[in-house]
Design a protein around this motif. Structure first.
Motif, mmCIF file in Angstrom:
data_model
loop_
_atom_site.group_PDB
_atom_site.id
_atom_site.type_symbol
_atom_site.label_atom_id
_atom_site.label_comp_id
_atom_site.label_asym_id
_atom_site.label_seq_id
_atom_site.Cartn_x
_atom_site.Cartn_y
_atom_site.Cartn_z
ATOM 1 N N ASN A 114 42.862 27.037 56.825
ATOM 2 C CA ASN A 114 42.753 28.218 55.926
ATOM 3 C C ASN A 114 42.515 27.780 54.672
ATOM 4 O O ASN A 114 43.107 27.157 54.187
ATOM 5 C CB ASN A 114 43.899 28.986 56.196
ATOM 6 C CG ASN A 114 43.866 30.248 57.232
ATOM 7 O OD1 ASN A 114 43.033 31.012 57.150
ATOM 8 N ND2 ASN A 114 44.811 30.151 58.301
ATOM 9 N N LEU A 115 41.287 28.016 54.095
ATOM 10 C CA LEU A 115 40.909 27.741 52.906
ATOM 11 C C LEU A 115 40.704 29.295 52.279
ATOM 12 O O LEU A 115 39.802 30.084 52.770
ATOM 13 C CB LEU A 115 39.568 27.071 52.845
ATOM 14 C CG LEU A 115 39.696 25.663 53.424
ATOM 15 C CD1 LEU A 115 38.143 25.061 53.329
ATOM 16 C CD2 LEU A 115 40.693 24.820 52.842
ATOM 17 N N LYS A 116 41.323 29.578 51.121
ATOM 18 C CA LYS A 116 41.366 31.088 50.506
ATOM 19 C C LYS A 116 41.239 30.601 48.923
ATOM 20 O O LYS A 116 41.922 30.073 48.065
ATOM 21 C CB LYS A 116 42.557 31.644 50.787
ATOM 22 C CG LYS A 116 42.830 31.977 52.135
ATOM 23 C CD LYS A 116 44.149 32.653 52.099
ATOM 24 C CE LYS A 116 44.393 33.162 53.717
ATOM 25 N NZ LYS A 116 43.392 34.139 54.467
ATOM 26 N N SER A 117 40.083 31.037 48.423
ATOM 27 C CA SER A 117 39.891 31.103 47.134
ATOM 28 C C SER A 117 40.333 32.023 46.320
ATOM 29 O O SER A 117 41.015 33.106 46.765
ATOM 30 C CB SER A 117 38.252 31.460 46.727
ATOM 31 O OG SER A 117 37.929 32.657 46.803
ATOM 32 N N GLY A 118 40.733 31.950 44.868
ATOM 33 C CA GLY A 118 40.974 33.093 44.095
ATOM 34 C C GLY A 118 39.848 33.982 43.648
ATOM 35 O O GLY A 118 38.755 33.947 44.454
ATOM 36 N N TYR A 119 39.864 34.591 42.726
ATOM 37 C CA TYR A 119 38.546 35.768 42.333
ATOM 38 C C TYR A 119 38.189 35.157 41.054
ATOM 39 O O TYR A 119 38.888 34.529 39.978
ATOM 40 C CB TYR A 119 39.231 37.002 42.381
ATOM 41 C CG TYR A 119 39.683 37.518 43.775
ATOM 42 C CD1 TYR A 119 38.535 38.178 44.331
ATOM 43 C CD2 TYR A 119 40.539 37.490 44.196
ATOM 44 C CE1 TYR A 119 38.663 38.813 45.641
ATOM 45 C CE2 TYR A 119 40.903 37.900 45.308
ATOM 46 C CZ TYR A 119 40.012 38.896 46.240
ATOM 47 O OH TYR A 119 40.122 39.469 47.434
ATOM 48 N N LYS A 153 34.447 38.225 49.717
ATOM 49 C CA LYS A 153 35.581 39.172 49.277
ATOM 50 C C LYS A 153 35.328 39.576 48.029
ATOM 51 O O LYS A 153 34.897 38.968 47.144
ATOM 52 C CB LYS A 153 37.107 38.666 49.517
ATOM 53 C CG LYS A 153 37.527 37.499 48.734
ATOM 54 C CD LYS A 153 38.945 36.853 49.169
ATOM 55 C CE LYS A 153 39.342 35.448 48.382
ATOM 56 N NZ LYS A 153 40.679 35.189 48.782
ATOM 57 N N MET A 154 35.768 40.985 47.801
ATOM 58 C CA MET A 154 35.646 41.334 46.345
ATOM 59 C C MET A 154 36.811 42.142 46.073
ATOM 60 O O MET A 154 37.284 42.982 46.693
ATOM 61 C CB MET A 154 34.396 42.234 46.302
ATOM 62 C CG MET A 154 34.067 42.989 44.879
ATOM 63 S SD MET A 154 32.525 43.967 44.998
ATOM 64 C CE MET A 154 33.090 45.231 46.023
ATOM 65 N N ARG A 155 37.083 42.271 44.679
ATOM 66 C CA ARG A 155 38.416 42.943 44.467
ATOM 67 C C ARG A 155 38.033 43.805 42.982
ATOM 68 O O ARG A 155 37.440 43.144 41.926
ATOM 69 C CB ARG A 155 39.601 41.877 43.991
ATOM 70 C CG ARG A 155 40.827 42.734 43.552
ATOM 71 C CD ARG A 155 42.037 41.681 43.577
ATOM 72 N NE ARG A 155 42.045 40.818 42.560
ATOM 73 C CZ ARG A 155 42.602 39.939 42.264
ATOM 74 N NH1 ARG A 155 43.797 39.596 43.147
ATOM 75 N NH2 ARG A 155 42.531 38.780 41.202
ATOM 76 N N ILE A 156 38.457 44.978 42.925
ATOM 77 C CA ILE A 156 38.534 45.650 41.891
ATOM 78 C C ILE A 156 40.097 46.423 41.721
ATOM 79 O O ILE A 156 40.463 47.258 42.490
ATOM 80 C CB ILE A 156 37.474 46.972 41.753
ATOM 81 C CG1 ILE A 156 36.167 46.509 42.226
ATOM 82 C CG2 ILE A 156 37.494 47.834 40.861
ATOM 83 C CD1 ILE A 156 35.114 47.345 42.538
ATOM 84 N N SER A 157 40.495 46.122 40.536
ATOM 85 C CA SER A 157 42.119 46.484 40.359
ATOM 86 C C SER A 157 42.879 46.011 41.417
ATOM 87 O O SER A 157 42.754 44.764 41.779
ATOM 88 C CB SER A 157 41.875 47.944 40.313
ATOM 89 O OG SER A 157 43.251 48.546 39.988
ATOM 90 N N LYS A 158 43.307 46.751 42.242
ATOM 91 C CA LYS A 158 44.147 46.493 43.311
ATOM 92 C C LYS A 158 43.489 46.952 44.715
ATOM 93 O O LYS A 158 44.234 47.318 45.680
ATOM 94 C CB LYS A 158 45.626 47.110 43.445
ATOM 95 C CG LYS A 158 46.365 46.702 42.125
ATOM 96 C CD LYS A 158 47.780 47.338 42.162
ATOM 97 C CE LYS A 158 48.594 46.768 40.970
ATOM 98 N NZ LYS A 158 50.025 47.500 40.615
ATOM 99 N N THR A 159 42.492 46.924 44.795
ATOM 100 C CA THR A 159 41.588 47.387 45.868
ATOM 101 C C THR A 159 40.621 46.210 46.116
ATOM 102 O O THR A 159 40.013 45.594 45.598
ATOM 103 C CB THR A 159 40.681 48.610 45.497
ATOM 104 O OG1 THR A 159 41.762 49.805 45.583
ATOM 105 C CG2 THR A 159 39.758 49.136 46.917
ATOM 106 N N ASP A 166 36.645 32.929 51.626
ATOM 107 C CA ASP A 166 37.585 32.255 52.467
ATOM 108 C C ASP A 166 36.968 31.816 53.481
ATOM 109 O O ASP A 166 35.724 32.189 53.998
ATOM 110 C CB ASP A 166 38.521 33.443 52.913
ATOM 111 C CG ASP A 166 39.502 34.006 51.846
ATOM 112 O OD1 ASP A 166 39.635 33.424 50.878
ATOM 113 O OD2 ASP A 166 40.066 35.078 52.167
ATOM 114 N N ALA A 167 37.575 30.722 54.227
ATOM 115 C CA ALA A 167 36.892 30.068 55.408
ATOM 116 C C ALA A 167 38.129 29.752 56.213
ATOM 117 O O ALA A 167 39.391 29.334 55.949
ATOM 118 C CB ALA A 167 36.192 28.680 54.961
ATOM 119 N N LEU A 168 37.717 29.818 57.475
ATOM 120 C CA LEU A 168 38.687 29.732 58.635
ATOM 121 C C LEU A 168 38.059 28.571 59.612
ATOM 122 O O LEU A 168 36.998 29.207 60.121
ATOM 123 C CB LEU A 168 39.112 30.948 59.457
ATOM 124 C CG LEU A 168 39.936 30.765 60.702
ATOM 125 C CD1 LEU A 168 41.388 30.338 60.320
ATOM 126 C CD2 LEU A 168 40.065 32.160 61.258
ATOM 127 N N GLY A 169 38.795 27.552 59.809
ATOM 128 C CA GLY A 169 38.322 26.720 60.932
ATOM 129 C C GLY A 169 39.087 26.428 61.986
ATOM 130 O O GLY A 169 40.441 26.315 61.717
#
Length: 421
Positions: free
Chosen positions: A71-76, A127-133, A86-89
């Motif tokens: 599991n690889l998860k980036s920030g924003y 993935k995309m984030r605006i405020s808490k969405t 993100d990447a899932l292997g």
């Protein structure tokens, strides 16, 4: 069957190139807050069948396999709109199997009846984030009352589609999404989704997508959560869910309740004909020190068994990985006891025993269906030394029925996770 060797090569290349790339990005600030884990899972699974019902007369399913979940998860990115990836292997390797012992759910079965030597998958999620969405598109692992996660074999089942999650209001989490395809827990590729009614997969009907929307509202200092959800397996069934969870301290005790109601009916083109199911469940708990006691009731009403997406479990109170107790008109009771040995000075060691008894099943064969299951689980997480955080779990189950196949089951599972970001 997919080319498993090519998938394996692709996954190895991706793992080798992704980690240095993430480190470089982190130095430039692009993935501040990123994380990376690699879970190694060693899984032995055995089921002995007797009084076999149905066309498959295989008397035993027994396999041993090694899995890896990366599991690889980036920030924003910074700014009012943040972007990430993100990447899932996933990689599964056969350690022991045989053509007379396949279909454990650990490994794919090839056309010649043998289990594949290995299988793998690499999934990406933007993935995309605006405020808490937050919006995610790509490889997804939703865990919802109408589509519960099913990580109960070597590798998890995943889905491909989009999901929106919003937490703009304190205590309220809203989600909605559309899924196009699924990658089953023992397959590399994508395929259309099918349904299970009760315990029987309905392979004659496939759906073009699964849609869902709903929310959970936590209040009362987060001790109480109310839920409302809708799920639709297009042209097969749609389902509504209402749930309530509560935890209440009372002196040295903590009392808990998990209550739920499902209502399902046919959808669209009615590919499986008419569906009519209402399900209720209640699971009450009482915790004192290391002791936790549970008492549960589950009832199926209407003319159909409980529907779900294959091959998921559901949050029904009496559903367990061997039997579901979700056949047409079934009523079932559960008694369960767990103990955490940390109360005796042995942290990391837990054990539990559970008994579920069901009856009143409309078998359609002129007699009342009855079943029961007894489960014993023991788990330990190593607390120190070179094997610190290694988790070991042993499970033994005995399931008996007068209308479906009897099962004696054993599982031995080792999990170890490396955190490297």
């Amino acid at each position: 069957m997919k080319d498993h060797k090519s998938h394996y090569s692709l996954l190895c290349i991706a793992i080798a190139t992704a980690v240095p790339g993430l480190a470089s990005a982190a130095e430039g600030g692009f993935i501040d807050g990123s994380s990376g884990t690699l879970l190694a899972r060693n899984y032995y699974f055995s089921r002995d069948f007797s009084d076999i019902e149905g066309a498959n007369q295989q008397s035993k399913a027994e396999e041993w396999a090694q899995g890896f979940i990366l599991n690889l998860k980036s920030g924003y990115t910074q700014g009012p709109v943040g972007f990430g990836v993100d990447a899932l292997g996933l990689l599964g390797i056969k350690l022991d199997s045989g053509p007379e012992r396949v279909n454990t759910g650990l490994l794919p079965v090839l056309d010649d009846g043998y289990a594949a030597d290995n299988y793998s998958r690499l999934g990406m999620t933007g993935k995309m984030r605006i405020s808490k969405t937050e919006l995610k598109v790509g490889e997804l692992q939703p865990n919802l009352p109408v589509l519960a996660a099913s990580d109960i074999r070597l590798l998890p089942q995943t889905y491909q589609g989009m999901n929106v999650t919003s937490s703009e209001i304190a205590g309220l989490t809203l989600q909605a999404g559309h899924l196009n395809t699924t990658s089953l827990r023992n397959e590399s590729g994508d395929e259309k989704m099918i349904a299970i009614l009760g315990y029987l997969p309905q392979r004659g009907a496939v759906s073009d997508g699964f849609n869902y929307a709903g929310g959970d509202y936590a209040f009362n200092s987060a001790r109480t959560t109310a839920s409302a959800w809708y799920g639709q397996l297009e042209d097969i069934y749609n389902q509504q869910f209402l749930g309530l969870k509560h935890s209440q301290p009372m002196g040295a005790w903590t009392l808990g309740a998990n209550l739920g109601y499902y209502n399902a009916q046919e959808d669209g083109d009615h590919q499986l004909g008419n569906i009519d199911n209402q399900a209720i469940f209640s699971l009450l708990s009482a915790k004192y020190g290391g002791h936790t006691f549970y008492l549960g009731y589950q009832g199926m009403y209407g003319d159909s068994a409980f529907p779900r997406v294959f091959a998921n479990i559901s949050p029904l109170g009496n559903e367990v990985p061997t039997y579901e107790f979700a056949s047409t008109d079934e009523r079932s009771w559960q008694a369960r006891y767990d103990y955490d040995f940390a109360a005796l000075g042995v942290p990391g060691l837990i054990a539990g025993v559970r008994y579920i008894k069901g009856g009143n099943v409309d078998t359609g064969r002129g007699f009342e269906g009855k079943d029961y299951e007894r489960d014993l689980d023991i788990g330990y997480v190593v607390q120190s030394g070179p094997l610190k955080n290694l988790a070991v779990r042993v499970r033994n189950a005995t399931a008996r029925s007068n209308y479906r196949t009897d099962i004696d089951e054993n599982r031995l599972i080792f999990n170890y996770t490396w955190n490297f970001l």
